[in-house]
Design a protein around this motif. Structure first.
Motif, PDB file in Angstrom:
ATOM      1  N   ILE A  11      52.717  40.348  -8.847  1.00 28.00           N
ATOM      2  CA  ILE A  11      52.246  39.431  -9.894  1.00 28.00           C
ATOM      3  C   ILE A  11      51.868  40.264 -11.114  1.00 28.00           C
ATOM      4  O   ILE A  11      51.218  41.303 -10.973  1.00 28.00           O
ATOM      5  CB  ILE A  11      51.017  38.617  -9.412  1.00 28.00           C
ATOM      6  CG1 ILE A  11      51.440  37.562  -8.387  1.00 28.00           C
ATOM      7  CG2 ILE A  11      50.305  37.955 -10.569  1.00 28.00           C
ATOM      8  CD1 ILE A  11      50.299  36.739  -7.828  1.00 28.00           C
ATOM      9  N   ASN A  12      52.270  39.818 -12.284  1.00 22.53           N
ATOM     10  CA  ASN A  12      51.889  40.501 -13.525  1.00 22.53           C
ATOM     11  C   ASN A  12      50.419  40.211 -13.816  1.00 22.53           C
ATOM     12  O   ASN A  12      50.059  39.064 -14.099  1.00 22.53           O
ATOM     13  CB  ASN A  12      52.767  39.990 -14.676  1.00 22.53           C
ATOM     14  CG  ASN A  12      52.514  40.735 -15.979  1.00 22.53           C
ATOM     15  OD1 ASN A  12      51.383  41.089 -16.270  1.00 22.53           O
ATOM     16  ND2 ASN A  12      53.559  40.950 -16.743  1.00 22.53           N
ATOM     17  N   PRO A  13      49.546  41.238 -13.749  1.00 23.01           N
ATOM     18  CA  PRO A  13      48.111  40.999 -13.935  1.00 23.01           C
ATOM     19  C   PRO A  13      47.784  40.378 -15.299  1.00 23.01           C
ATOM     20  O   PRO A  13      46.919  39.511 -15.385  1.00 23.01           O
ATOM     21  CB  PRO A  13      47.491  42.398 -13.816  1.00 23.01           C
ATOM     22  CG  PRO A  13      48.516  43.231 -13.139  1.00 23.01           C
ATOM     23  CD  PRO A  13      49.835  42.657 -13.504  1.00 23.01           C
ATOM     24  N   ARG A  14      48.496  40.815 -16.349  1.00 21.27           N
ATOM     25  CA  ARG A  14      48.188  40.301 -17.695  1.00 21.27           C
ATOM     26  C   ARG A  14      48.407  38.793 -17.756  1.00 21.27           C
ATOM     27  O   ARG A  14      47.619  38.060 -18.344  1.00 21.27           O
ATOM     28  CB  ARG A  14      49.076  40.987 -18.739  1.00 21.27           C
ATOM     29  CG  ARG A  14      48.602  42.390 -19.106  1.00 21.27           C
ATOM     30  CD  ARG A  14      49.494  42.970 -20.168  1.00 21.27           C
ATOM     31  NE  ARG A  14      50.901  42.813 -19.812  1.00 21.27           N
ATOM     32  CZ  ARG A  14      51.775  43.805 -19.782  1.00 21.27           C
ATOM     33  NH1 ARG A  14      51.402  45.028 -20.058  1.00 21.27           N
ATOM     34  NH2 ARG A  14      53.034  43.591 -19.475  1.00 21.27           N
ATOM     35  N   GLU A  15      49.506  38.321 -17.124  1.00 22.79           N
ATOM     36  CA  GLU A  15      49.783  36.884 -17.132  1.00 22.79           C
ATOM     37  C   GLU A  15      48.794  36.127 -16.249  1.00 22.79           C
ATOM     38  O   GLU A  15      48.392  35.014 -16.567  1.00 22.79           O
ATOM     39  CB  GLU A  15      51.217  36.620 -16.666  1.00 22.79           C
ATOM     40  CG  GLU A  15      52.274  37.083 -17.666  1.00 22.79           C
ATOM     41  CD  GLU A  15      53.694  36.843 -17.171  1.00 22.79           C
ATOM     42  OE1 GLU A  15      53.864  36.016 -16.249  1.00 22.79           O
ATOM     43  OE2 GLU A  15      54.615  37.489 -17.700  1.00 22.79           O
ATOM     44  N   PHE A  16      48.423  36.747 -15.132  1.00 19.46           N
ATOM     45  CA  PHE A  16      47.492  36.086 -14.207  1.00 19.46           C
ATOM     46  C   PHE A  16      46.077  36.047 -14.803  1.00 19.46           C
ATOM     47  O   PHE A  16      45.395  35.034 -14.707  1.00 19.46           O
ATOM     48  CB  PHE A  16      47.478  36.819 -12.871  1.00 19.46           C
ATOM     49  CG  PHE A  16      46.701  36.098 -11.798  1.00 19.46           C
ATOM     50  CD1 PHE A  16      47.271  35.049 -11.095  1.00 19.46           C
ATOM     51  CD2 PHE A  16      45.394  36.464 -11.488  1.00 19.46           C
ATOM     52  CE1 PHE A  16      46.564  34.368 -10.102  1.00 19.46           C
ATOM     53  CE2 PHE A  16      44.677  35.801 -10.507  1.00 19.46           C
ATOM     54  CZ  PHE A  16      45.264  34.744  -9.817  1.00 19.46           C
ATOM     55  N   PHE A  17      45.647  37.139 -15.429  1.00 16.12           N
ATOM     56  CA  PHE A  17      44.298  37.198 -16.012  1.00 16.12           C
ATOM     57  C   PHE A  17      44.194  36.359 -17.277  1.00 16.12           C
ATOM     58  O   PHE A  17      43.115  35.904 -17.643  1.00 16.12           O
ATOM     59  CB  PHE A  17      43.905  38.644 -16.340  1.00 16.12           C
ATOM     60  CG  PHE A  17      43.775  39.542 -15.129  1.00 16.12           C
ATOM     61  CD1 PHE A  17      43.642  39.026 -13.858  1.00 16.12           C
ATOM     62  CD2 PHE A  17      43.788  40.925 -15.276  1.00 16.12           C
ATOM     63  CE1 PHE A  17      43.528  39.849 -12.739  1.00 16.12           C
ATOM     64  CE2 PHE A  17      43.673  41.769 -14.187  1.00 16.12           C
ATOM     65  CZ  PHE A  17      43.549  41.223 -12.911  1.00 16.12           C
ATOM     66  N   TYR A  69      54.913  28.667  -9.417  1.00 18.59           N
ATOM     67  CA  TYR A  69      55.203  28.065 -10.717  1.00 18.59           C
ATOM     68  C   TYR A  69      55.250  29.065 -11.878  1.00 18.59           C
ATOM     69  O   TYR A  69      55.609  28.696 -13.004  1.00 18.59           O
ATOM     70  CB  TYR A  69      54.167  26.978 -11.026  1.00 18.59           C
ATOM     71  CG  TYR A  69      54.177  25.858 -10.026  1.00 18.59           C
ATOM     72  CD1 TYR A  69      55.222  24.943  -9.992  1.00 18.59           C
ATOM     73  CD2 TYR A  69      53.148  25.708  -9.093  1.00 18.59           C
ATOM     74  CE1 TYR A  69      55.247  23.914  -9.067  1.00 18.59           C
ATOM     75  CE2 TYR A  69      53.163  24.682  -8.166  1.00 18.59           C
ATOM     76  CZ  TYR A  69      54.213  23.782  -8.159  1.00 18.59           C
ATOM     77  OH  TYR A  69      54.239  22.764  -7.246  1.00 18.59           O
ATOM     78  N   ASN A  70      54.864  30.328 -11.617  1.00 19.49           N
ATOM     79  CA  ASN A  70      54.890  31.375 -12.642  1.00 19.49           C
ATOM     80  C   ASN A  70      54.085  30.996 -13.883  1.00 19.49           C
ATOM     81  O   ASN A  70      54.437  31.353 -15.003  1.00 19.49           O
ATOM     82  CB  ASN A  70      56.339  31.704 -13.044  1.00 19.49           C
ATOM     83  CG  ASN A  70      57.124  32.251 -11.883  1.00 19.49           C
ATOM     84  OD1 ASN A  70      56.659  33.143 -11.193  1.00 19.49           O
ATOM     85  ND2 ASN A  70      58.306  31.704 -11.651  1.00 19.49           N
ATOM     86  N   LYS A  71      53.026  30.247 -13.672  1.00 24.17           N
ATOM     87  CA  LYS A  71      52.226  29.795 -14.813  1.00 24.17           C
ATOM     88  C   LYS A  71      50.802  29.511 -14.354  1.00 24.17           C
ATOM     89  O   LYS A  71      50.589  28.985 -13.261  1.00 24.17           O
ATOM     90  CB  LYS A  71      52.853  28.527 -15.398  1.00 24.17           C
ATOM     91  CG  LYS A  71      52.321  28.144 -16.768  1.00 24.17           C
ATOM     92  CD  LYS A  71      53.067  26.913 -17.277  1.00 24.17           C
ATOM     93  CE  LYS A  71      52.593  26.529 -18.665  1.00 24.17           C
ATOM     94  NZ  LYS A  71      53.251  25.294 -19.147  1.00 24.17           N
ATOM     95  N   LEU A  72      49.843  29.855 -15.207  1.00 23.51           N
ATOM     96  CA  LEU A  72      48.444  29.588 -14.907  1.00 23.51           C
ATOM     97  C   LEU A  72      47.759  29.246 -16.224  1.00 23.51           C
ATOM     98  O   LEU A  72      47.877  29.989 -17.195  1.00 23.51           O
ATOM     99  CB  LEU A  72      47.812  30.840 -14.286  1.00 23.51           C
ATOM    100  CG  LEU A  72      46.668  30.657 -13.289  1.00 23.51           C
ATOM    101  CD1 LEU A  72      47.084  29.778 -12.135  1.00 23.51           C
ATOM    102  CD2 LEU A  72      46.204  32.006 -12.764  1.00 23.51           C
ATOM    103  N   ASP A  73      47.087  28.107 -16.277  1.00 27.84           N
ATOM    104  CA  ASP A  73      46.334  27.768 -17.484  1.00 27.84           C
ATOM    105  C   ASP A  73      45.013  27.124 -17.073  1.00 27.84           C
ATOM    106  O   ASP A  73      44.730  26.956 -15.888  1.00 27.84           O
ATOM    107  CB  ASP A  73      47.140  26.854 -18.419  1.00 27.84           C
ATOM    108  CG  ASP A  73      47.587  25.556 -17.741  1.00 27.84           C
ATOM    109  OD1 ASP A  73      46.865  25.079 -16.842  1.00 27.84           O
ATOM    110  OD2 ASP A  73      48.659  25.034 -18.104  1.00 27.84           O
TER     111      ASP A  73
END
Length: 317
Positions: A11-17, A69-73
């Motif tokens: 998982i890409n930490p920057r996208e997850f954080f 889903y490759n997305k977190l908001d």
């Protein structure tokens, strides 16, 4: 004070954080009694043991959601943190059209009637031939179905292959190691995968052999089970290559064969293994065949016109 360390793998930490760690800041608001520190690809959490267990459970749910889903908001995080079960917060796919939630939340769908028929055929059959000209989404839809099967744990691996006919199946004259030699030829398959799987996870899958991309010659002698296997550009297989490939099928496997009989690059007088297979297998139960046409072209609008223009001057048997 108790402590847990959660490592983000694949998982890409920057996208997850989130931007400026906004997702982590939101977590802190929901767990004010915990000290949460996010660095690199790790989250360290300090606090009461019972609260840590709750946090661990919720962060696992968030990681699973991000993996699918490759997305977190903010909305997703709030739904996950306040839900009792996954069905309360997962995105609904009741239309059946969304095959994969791609990179950046991109929705990968079957976009034409024939592409939807292809998806349905693949559900009903273990082996499907998808035939049609360039740009009709054969390979892209196939890769999406393979990624979906992997994510849904219907298969353990994806195998993508092409007959390297342009390079004569003899890649010795090309510079570099094997991966460098094959990459340009396999690029369309990589491109489709990159739309659907984040780069870190894709690299990890390839490194672990969960996703394998190799020329057809490398399939010889293998039994491909628990796998979704796509043979792309199948019009460039010979009789022997096609028979070899089709008989690699193992248990719990899905085979998809794509090709365009109008784009054969084989030497003259060599019969296309794809054309032959379509004749030999058309009555075999469990084998699906679908023909896509220029109405399914989803590239630039000019591509349809180009295909039509060439149709008028070409005489293929």
């Amino acid at each position: 004070m108790n402590e847990i360390v959660i490592e983000l793998s694949e998982i890409n930490p920057r996208e997850f954080f989130g931007q400026n760690n906004e997702n982590i800041e939101l977590l802190k608001k929901y767990f004010p009694k915990l000290k949460i520190v996010a660095r690199g690809n790790k989250i360290k959490v300090f606090g009461d043991e019972e609260m840590l267990e709750e946090f661990d459970e919720r962060i696992t749910m968030l990681m699973e959601h991000f993996g699918k889903y490759n997305k977190l908001d903010e909305n997703v995080i709030e739904r996950v943190l306040t839900s009792d079960k996954s069905s309360d917060y997962q995105t609904s796919d009741e239309s059946g059209e969304v095959l994969v939630h791609g990179v950046g939340g991109r929705l990968v769908k079957a976009q034409t009637a024939n592409q939807r028929k292809l998806v349905e055929l693949m559900r009903k059959n273990d082996m499907v031939f998808a035939i049609g000209p360039a740009g009709t989404g054969k390979t892209y839809t196939g890769v999406a179905l393979a990624v979906k099967a992997l994510k849904d744990k219907q298969v353990r691996r994806i195998i993508l292959t092409r007959p390297a006919v342009e390079a004569g199946e003899n890649l010795g004259f090309l510079p570099g190691d094997l991966k460098e030699k094959l990459d340009p030829y396999m690029q369309p398959l990589y491109d489709a995968l990159r739309d659907m799987i984040p780069q870190e996870r894709l690299d990890s899958f390839i490194e672990k052999g969960v996703i394998q991309i190799a020329p057809l010659a490398f399939m010889r002698g293998r039994t491909l089970d628990n796998a979704f296997v796509i043979l792309d550009e199948a019009q460039n297989t010979t009789h022997a290559q096609m028979k070899m490939f089709l008989t690699r099928m193992g248990k719990s496997a899905k085979f998809m064969i794509t090709g365009d009989p109008g784009q054969i690059d084989l030497p003259r007088r060599v019969i296309s293994g794809l054309k032959e297979a379509l004749l030999v297998l058309k009555e075999v139960k469990g084998v699906g065949i679908i023909y896509l046409d220029d109405k399914d072209v989803i590239r630039h609008r000019l591509v349809k016109k180009i295909i039509s223009a060439y149709k008028e001057i070409e005489h293929t048997d």
